[in-house]
Enzyme design. Structure first.
Site, PDB file in Angstrom:
ATOM      1  N   GLU B  84       0.843  -1.183   0.000  1.00  0.00           N
ATOM      2  CA  GLU B  84       0.000   0.000   0.000  1.00  0.00           C
ATOM      3  C   GLU B  84       0.885   1.241   0.000  1.00  0.00           C
ATOM      4  O   GLU B  84       1.393   1.668   1.053  1.00  0.00           O
ATOM      5  CB  GLU B  84      -0.910  -0.005   1.245  1.00  0.00           C
ATOM      6  N   LYS B 212      -9.164 -14.687  16.173  1.00  0.00           N
ATOM      7  CA  LYS B 212      -9.217 -14.202  14.783  1.00  0.00           C
ATOM      8  C   LYS B 212     -10.578 -13.639  14.391  1.00  0.00           C
ATOM      9  O   LYS B 212     -10.973 -13.722  13.226  1.00  0.00           O
ATOM     10  CB  LYS B 212      -8.806 -15.338  13.821  1.00  0.00           C
ATOM     11  N   ASP B 287       0.792 -14.992  12.122  1.00  0.00           N
ATOM     12  CA  ASP B 287      -0.395 -15.551  11.470  1.00  0.00           C
ATOM     13  C   ASP B 287      -1.276 -14.376  11.039  1.00  0.00           C
ATOM     14  O   ASP B 287      -1.782 -13.624  11.874  1.00  0.00           O
ATOM     15  CB  ASP B 287      -1.133 -16.436  12.485  1.00  0.00           C
ATOM     16  N   HIS B 377      -2.347   9.998  -2.366  1.00  0.00           N
ATOM     17  CA  HIS B 377      -2.726   8.915  -3.273  1.00  0.00           C
ATOM     18  C   HIS B 377      -2.446   9.277  -4.721  1.00  0.00           C
ATOM     19  O   HIS B 377      -1.976   8.473  -5.500  1.00  0.00           O
ATOM     20  CB  HIS B 377      -4.205   8.569  -3.080  1.00  0.00           C
TER      21      HIS B 377
END
Lengths: 383, 383, 383, 383
Positions: B84, B212, B287, B377
């Site tokens: 990103e 999670k 993870d 951006h």
């Protein structure tokens, strides 16, 4: 040491040279070996400009494959970038069950990408006028937004007033891109064209989008893709492939996904959807912070006569096949592998995400019922 | 085509040979080039057994560095695996602000890893007896659990009754490992030692863990590490480094993080913590499905005289420096880079996560106030 | 008109005279008849001082009775103050089913009343010191708190740090009273005794209590009473009394309480517990704003062989039998009616609340399955 | 004793006689005096048929008045049925502050009453067809619904698919009634007219309505009335009337309503709105179980130059002035008192609710800052 910085500012240097300079600084400074981290095959010129400032190296994450699995009568392949032993095997077992049942059925609906600015008005009445003005002028305003990209189409907007603040959640079709940056630029343009007096833009993004966070707004309105995968499994498949039975599966689904999530104060009624989402997102070049939204899934397990109806509903799968990290060479290739001859579209990717989630839930929930969770972990020798 | 499967079962074959066989099948089947995906430096023998079944290739993700940044009076480096654009630059700007203010202060508390089985009793009274029995027998039961690993220590447990089901959230210290698999194995052992009549184990994991997924239980009790990073920034730093001012920052924090999140039905009161968490988790071998829990953070921005007090509170940072994908070569090296000479511990990693999140929030929230989000951006030419 | 106020300040006047003066003002001002509103049997002297300033009249709410119903082998009566036609009949039908099954089993646990002040410290480290100081000094501090009432006992406290703010949720046993005011006074005293430097009390109540609002904190830690009522119903009772069957009941419970609540973004997994809670609270003199907490209930409906196991779990029933509006004459009498010869205690009241909720759920869920909801409404001729 | 039941079935008896019979049974059975409870002025004939089966007596709740207070330039009066000492005085103080500031500004939007059935289809594709069929046939279907009452107008509907279940939240304008029963009857009729094959109605109400429960769906879509009250208070009013100052008020609002609620896992960002809602609902004949929805309010406190902007936003005020318990004599009179000469409409009642909530928040939050909460409780001699 305190003067060390990884920012290399010399404008004469190429990105390659800057990369080497950063790597040299790290070696001079930090006591460690970086031969794997520094071994990059990516082009520093592009990476530095598009994806990652202060580029210094890269991490390599293994990709396992599950499938081919039939989704909407076509076979796709599920490339999974993960280091969690047993995950690929688990999804593979789920794919086997799905294929035996004739494949998964997928419903896909493009909800569009949202960005929600927050404006401050003088008071509530002024806020309401602004909301009404937006309504009336939307056809003109959307032209300003859409002028920023040929790939952007305004779809809808929702508004909420809180005191004198107005939250507007604009929703756009961003074609094949995930689209967050496109809509940010579009809304900046739209804002500049808003000729409504005395309204201040407080933030172009107000968390009502809602981007990369848990939220009920995305569950209710959807974001990116709403997608659902389903399959009906016969008893035979349960006993042969999944080594469980309907009664135990339903008991575990009830106690874990439906009631357990509620005890936890969680709105996510699933077992391990986040695992499938993270692995497929990472393999295909998605923004990994979108895992949070992607994990907001609901698993359905119901009796259907002597069969079991299984579904995973995912209201906000925020993905794309162009833009961001999607162009990276290995990630581009995984999408080709995934498509298995079909055209690589964001719709197909959404289909793959839902199918992988469905396979993960079928296999994972079966393991829960047989208490093979611990065995799988032990067998694979993990901590 | 329909007979293609990536599972290679021949026991005579080495993992390397199996990898090649899988790659060959993919090439024969799918129309695409896979030279980057198939270019692996990882050892198939270890990967296949520990981390990723049906290993076929790997994805390469660029790593950028921010820092060094001072946290608790020592300098650490923030390696960020991301695609990103602008994220590393944003965090780097935040680090600059933190360093100018003398560094971040970090509070770390190891909450421990939790796993919550659900049991079914005969009725409510039986459930209550079971809860009381657990209380009385915990010193014996925990020995069974702890016998499964020298690295595991029982810390506490909480119980909830729902009808005749009992949810028990066991919490363990898993030393330097993230610990989910360790506790799964330990609880299986503990369950086998439970001599309380007529109780059924419905699921070893009941979603009350909560693993999670978004959840309030983890916000309130913590999971893994509870960690908070804070810094007090002077007006000078805001105008010089961040190009904003206190008034606008507070207005944006209020409208976006405190009220906007509430409008969205989200409990996450932050701007972009998920970005920092995902990038650091990916770089250091965590993870990736734990990004969901990690993004559950609360940002604090308050006046402190003419200064601004800035903090990020993260209740459930579930990480480790051994186990899972942490051993991978490039990821091991990024942790060494991060530690910058200090010992690589999970505590230090938690510190880095919180510091990165703080830097991301300082810089990101400043960008929000100046509407430079869209400019950043555009400048970086992204979609 | 604009000068009208209902505050009568003349200190010479009796409360009766003040009441008459207020009533006279209303008649002079407002075009309407108030003969029913002004027809009070309550003593203005006590009401004005204890329960209701600017006392001008009273509303009369009808009370219906359900029961006797057997709870923990004793019969209680459920007095229900409601204007919602069909509610008493519905609960009565539920009581009939419960009695046929041998009565409801009730589990009661006094969790205690909580009040959570928020303090502001200098920074996070200071906040942590304060938390540790509280821990060490709690035995002394609780004596200050308990000195304010012979009926108050400190039970426990939980703390959360957010930046430099510290939230402490103190929990007390308030004997037979609901206790909110007792703990407010006790905490004021405790605060005055806190000799920890540089800590500011920002609010004696911080919403972490959490009082009269939806909250997960109360679901997880409980507040007032945690109480659960359960009963196992045979198929015979379903077909004879409830005119439904197990399959339809389970399908409706699943689609409505377990999944529907989740779709709605609600943590309340029940059908109409709020109705039972409101009616019993109003009849027995409780604070009606506690209905919000009371409605946070979870209904359980499960197969148990050929029978159905039914339960309602209520984590935060905040009630009392002394204090507040409990002394009012008619409300005092309803509690006596309820007790049916047993001693009137808050524990018994909690038992009655849970039993009423169970009866409401049994009957209400049965009506849902048979679509007699609309018929009941039509028959009773209501809007 | 075990044969006692309050159900009197003799069809020859008048409702008065039945009431007396029930009272006689209670006296014969239960050891207690019921002279106040049994002293009813309500007409048993109507009560028994419309509002309360097994009618046995009534409770009397004192009503205090606050105001007159100016709302949208007209004066209304706030009748509050409560037994919580200090509440009326608190709201009265808030009214004084509002009047000094020139009155409150109210925004009202009728969102309509919702009822959300859940249907089961054969599978996801079938579910989607059903959703599309509903869309196409809505103009015909709504005629069936509207045929059940001249006061009912279909407004809109939203749909969600979960597996093969379809949740449809129908929204109606129910004129001056709260409308829950009207829409239940209308939806029953609409369902009977649905000629879409193989769809089963599982429940006419699925909890997605969402009725009498906490929910984010109602926060986002609104229910009944969305209403907001606001006022801008000068510093003078704070020091003179409320004995506090802007700094402390903002600090308490921040730590309690904005952050404290979040710590608690609550979406309600207010101090005591539930108190105002409960008191006004009870005084005006509303369904008291709707307090839960009404308490879902957001309080805004912001600087506006040297003034303070104060607002309360209430997304789901579910009320009516006809139907249910609204016809009761004393409750009818309180609405006339409230209207103060204006026409008694549900819109006006919504205005009064919001104004009362605003007054309660202004006064209550001021008390929080000055720690006069405990003093107020002590002075009023309550437990």
């Amino acid at each position: 040491m305190s003067s060390l910085s990884f920012h290399v500012s010399d404008p004469e240097l190429s990105e390659v040279a800057k990369l080497q300079e950063r790597q040299a600084r790290a070696c001079a400074q930090v006591d460690g070996k970086f031969s794997h981290l520094f071994d990059v095959s990516l082009d520093p010129e592009v990476i530095g400009k598009k994806n990652c400032e202060n580029f210094i190296g890269s991490v390599e994450v293994p990709v396992g494959v599950a499938g081919p699995v039939t989704a909407n009568s076509k076979e796709i392949i599920l490339p999974l970038a993960t280091t969690e032993g047993a995950l690929v095997a688990s999804i593979q077992r789920g794919c086997k069950a799905i294929n035996l049942a004739g494949g998964a059925q997928i419903l896909t609906e493009k909800k569009g990408i949202s960005r929600a600015p927050v404006f401050r008005c003088k008071n509530g009445a002024h806020a309401r006028e602004f909301v009404q003005w937006l309504e009336k002028n939307m056809s003109a305003l959307k032209m300003h937004a859409e002028s920023t990209s040929a790939h952007l189409k305004y779809l809808s907007h929702q508004t909420w007033i809180r005191g004198r603040h107005v939250y507007v959640r604009f929703v756009f079709d961003s074609d094949q891109a995930m689209g967050m940056n496109m809509v940010t630029i579009a809304l900046q343009k739209m804002w500049e064209a808003m000729r409504f007096p005395d309204v201040e833009l407080i933030a172009l993004s107000s968390n009502v989008c809602a981007d990369k966070k848990d939220s009920v707004v995305n569950r209710l309105y959807g974001r990116g893709f709403w997608v659902q995968a389903e399959v009906t499994l016969s008893e035979h498949i349960f006993s042969e492939v999944l080594h469980t039975n309907a009664d135990e599966l339903l008991a575990a689904h009830y106690a874990k996904n439906l009631v357990g999530s509620n005890v936890a104060g969680s709105f996510s009624q699933n077992m391990q959807v986040g695992n499938a989402v993270a692995a497929l997102y990472l393999a295909t070049g998605q923004d990994m912070a979108h895992v949070t939204e992607g994990s907001q899934a609901s698993t359905t397990i119901e009796r259907d006569g002597s069969d079991i109806y299984f579904a995973v509903t995912m209201p906000n799968i925020v993905i794309g096949v162009v833009g961001g990290g999607t162009w990276l060479p290995s990630q581009t290739e995984t999408r080709q592998l995934m498509a298995n001859g079909q055209q690589v579209t964001s719709e197909l990717l959404a289909t793959a995400v839902a199918t992988a989630a469905l396979a993960a839930e079928i296999s994972g929930m079966s393991a829960v019922t047989t208490n093979t969770l611990a065995q799988a972990h032990q067998k694979l020798g993990r901590l």
